[in-house]
Enzyme design. Structure first.
Site, PDB file in Angstrom:
ATOM      1  N   GLU A 103       0.973  -1.203  -0.040  1.00  0.00           N
ATOM      2  CA  GLU A 103       0.130   0.227  -0.100  1.00  0.00           C
ATOM      3  C   GLU A 103       0.934   1.391   0.179  1.00  0.00           C
ATOM      4  OE1 GLU A 103      -2.201   0.860   3.515  1.00  0.00           O
ATOM      5  OE2 GLU A 103      -3.637   2.270   2.496  1.00  0.00           O
ATOM      6  N   ARG A 162       5.944 -12.908   9.252  1.00  0.00           N
ATOM      7  CA  ARG A 162       6.785 -11.807   9.000  1.00  0.00           C
ATOM      8  C   ARG A 162       7.817 -11.664   9.848  1.00  0.00           C
ATOM      9  NH1 ARG A 162       2.482  -7.794  10.375  1.00  0.00           N
ATOM     10  NH2 ARG A 162       3.821  -6.523   9.089  1.00  0.00           N
ATOM     11  N   LYS A 188       4.643   0.246  10.351  1.00  0.00           N
ATOM     12  CA  LYS A 188       4.801   1.413   9.460  1.00  0.00           C
ATOM     13  C   LYS A 188       4.304   2.618  10.393  1.00  0.00           C
ATOM     14  CE  LYS A 188       3.851   0.389   4.594  1.00  0.00           C
ATOM     15  NZ  LYS A 188       2.934   0.275   3.483  1.00  0.00           N
TER      16      LYS A 188
END
Length: 556
Positions: free
Chosen positions: A36, A260, A270
């Site tokens: 994104e 992850r 983020k």
RNA sequence: UGACCUAUGGUGUAAAGGUAACACACCAGUUUUUGGUUCUGGUUUUCUAGGUUCGAAUCCUAGUAGGUCAACCA
């Protein structure tokens, strides 16, 4: 090429190999990296990038770069550009540059299709009401009063949503699935919301935007993605991912999840990285202390070292916490082979060679890299007045101190063996000047002195020294596992994560240093020129220290 | 108090019912005009309890522990 002993495969490679072996995907596999564009990429994304592109490369497939731009509020073109730069820099080439927003019309038609199949409805409930209807993980939900609108009514209302008749939040489109489903994501999830906001690519063409769950899988399907790889937290979304694909009867792409990356002493989300930037804990997304790709690049990490790191950490489904030392190992391994050695004195103390002619200057040829015979040598000026590292001299050295002290001998790298004769102290007791004599017949390359010394130290000639600012970095977090911190992480920021030496002295050859060429400051570490540097002022970033078993010994 | 995912040295990752291995880290030595590098060696491992089997890290059951899920974020 095929050895008798096949290299072990990770679970995704095994799945693909089985797919291929059974004749599926004879056209080749297709993967995608779907960021994104709402922030900069970090080392965790690098894992995903290496995985997606690496799998395609390994099995003869292709990879798309697709921007998941379904939320215009947080997304910007600036991020798109930064992401493209980072993926390219890492060394990967995408088959197509695509955007979920390319598919807005198609997705709208998919939604209409589901409405016609009585599998979607327009809901006038408020966000709070919908949240209440969902129930909790341990109790079933309740159906919305708008759930049984007719197909025609839904069609009309959905068209009105698109046409901008309704205000933000007034209506949403929901999938009609099962409000009692054990999986919360299957309790009539939202497909579309109204947002009268300009989108960085589609401008004001749309005022309804698809949710992630209604965009991602269908985008994968449209692109013919065979293996849609994402992180573990999307595992619970998979039934919904499959439900949409199934009800729409479109290309059956499949989602697979992996764990992850978590790095010790590092925050990775983020949101938290953005907070560090906004609260000026760091100087932007590319601050060398950041775990972003751009930060690592500025710090001096090479793309090859990051790729190698991603290879070494492996891929699996269990939570992990990778030690920073592995990342450091990877960059040292790379730079050891490629970085030229130079001399820089970070904390200088003056050394006078008392028996060296006053105005004499010798140009010494010193090898650039003992690991690389091709690297040749450079000319380094030597004179009577030198700087050496302050901690290379001790007034009262311990037994195994292989450096300089009263009456001790040491070799000056690439030059002569010297013997310390005396020294001056400042008022505070610190060393002001060290006086030594050199052995003229001990010159590097033509040493006939037969003197053997244990230590070799680096130096720079004072009249030829070039001033430079040196920035050293340390871990951003004082705790190992950031996942235990939550929003409290700001309290655990390392106050000494950056140390700036305004005035260090580096050898003459560094005048021609460039941003992309790493160097090793002998006995110190690997460094690279910072983009802040100018011809008038050199600025170096420390990428990583050398391993230092002496320091380790001292700390015992 | 639900559903789903996961569990192998200090940290990661392998071992597809048949000798638990590789890397990092750590320790010791070797090499070295970088206390770097190289090379050699070493310490340390299958969550627990049952079961299946000639044989289980692997299969089954139960438990325990960790993670994920209740955004009009992705």
């Amino acid at each position: 090429m095929e050895d008798s002993k096949p290299k072990s495969l990770n679970f995704l490679e095994e799945i693909i190999q089985q797919n291929l072996a059974s004749g599926q995907y004879s056209q080749g596999i297709f993967t995608r990296f779907p960021p994104e564009p709402n922030g900069y990429l970090h080392i965790g994304h690098a894992k995903s990038i290496c995985l997606n592109f690496g799998l395609a490369l390994k099995f003869g497939g292709k990879t798309n770069l697709r921007f998941d731009d379904t939320n215009p509020i947080t997304e910007e073109t600036e991020y798109v550009e930064a992401i493209k730069k980072d993926v390219s820099w890492l060394g990967f080439t995408w088959e197509n540059e695509l955007y979920a927003s390319n598919y807005f019309e198609q997705l709208y038609q998919f939604a209409v299709d589901l409405i016609k199949k009585s599998l979607a409805y327009v809901d006038d409930s408020t966000a709070e009401q919908i949240a209440a209807q969902k129930g909790t993980p341990t109790s079933v939900g309740t159906e919305s009063p708008y759930r049984n609108r007719t197909v025609d009514e839904n069609l009309t209302l959905f068209k009105e949503m698109r046409d901008g008749i309704h205000a933000d939040g007034a209506k949403v489109l929901r999938a009609k699935i099962d409000m009692a489903h054990a999986n919360m994501h299957m309790r009539d999830p939202l497909m579309y919301r109204i947002r009268h906001v300009a989108h960085h690519r589609t401008g004001n063409n749309w005022c309804i935007y698809p949710m992630y769950d209604f965009a991602h899988g269908q985008s994968d399907s449209i692109e013919g993605i065979t293996h849609s790889i994402c992180t573990l937290e999307f595992d619970v979304h998979r039934p919904l991912y499959d439900w949409f694909i199934d009800k729409l009867s479109i290309f059956p792409t499949h989602q697979y999840e992996f764990a992850r990356l978590n790095l010790s002493h590092t925050v990775m989300s983020k949101r938290k990285l953005l907070q560090l930037v906004n609260e000026k804990i760091v100087n932007g997304w590319d601050d060398p202390r950041m775990p972003t790709i751009s930060g690592l690049r500025r710090r001096g990490y090479t793309a090859a070292s990051i790729r190698n790191f991603c290879e070494r950490i492996g891929v699996a489904k269990r939570d992990n916490l990778i030690d920073l030392s592995l990342l450091e190992f990877c960059i040292r391994e790379d730079l050891n082979k490629s970085a030229d050695r130079v001399m820089a004195v970070l904390d200088p103390v003056k050394l006078v060679i008392t028996n060296y002619p006053e105005d004499q200057v010798e140009e010494l040829a010193i090898e650039n890299n003992p690991e690389d015979p091709e690297s040749g040598s450079r000319s380094v000026p030597f004179s009577k007045d030198l700087y050496i590292e302050r901690d290379d001299f001790m007034l009262d050295p311990p037994k195994k101190f292989f450096r300089l002290g009263p009456d001790l001998m040491v070799r000056l790298k690439g030059a002569y063996i010297i013997k310390c004769e005396s020294f001056d102290l400042n008022e505070d007791g610190s060393v002001q000047t060290i006086y030594a004599t050199h052995f003229p017949n001990s010159k590097s390359g033509s040493d006939t002195s037969e003197i053997h010394v244990k230590g070799t130290i680096h130096w720079v000639s004072i009249p030829h020294a070039v001033e430079a600012e040196i920035r050293s970095f340390d871990r951003l977090l004082i705790v190992e596992d950031a996942s235990e911190l939550g929003d409290d992480f700001m309290k655990f920021i390392n106050p000494e994560s950056i140390q700036i030496i305004e005035k260090a002295f580096v050898e003459r050859s560094l005048r021609s240093a460039t941003v992309n060429k790493a160097v090793q400051f002998i006995r110190k570490g690997y460094y690279c020129l910072d983009p802040d540097a100018s011809p008038e002022k050199l600025v170096f970033n420390r990428t990583v220290t050398l391993k230092d078993t002496w320091a380790k010994e001292q700390n015992k």
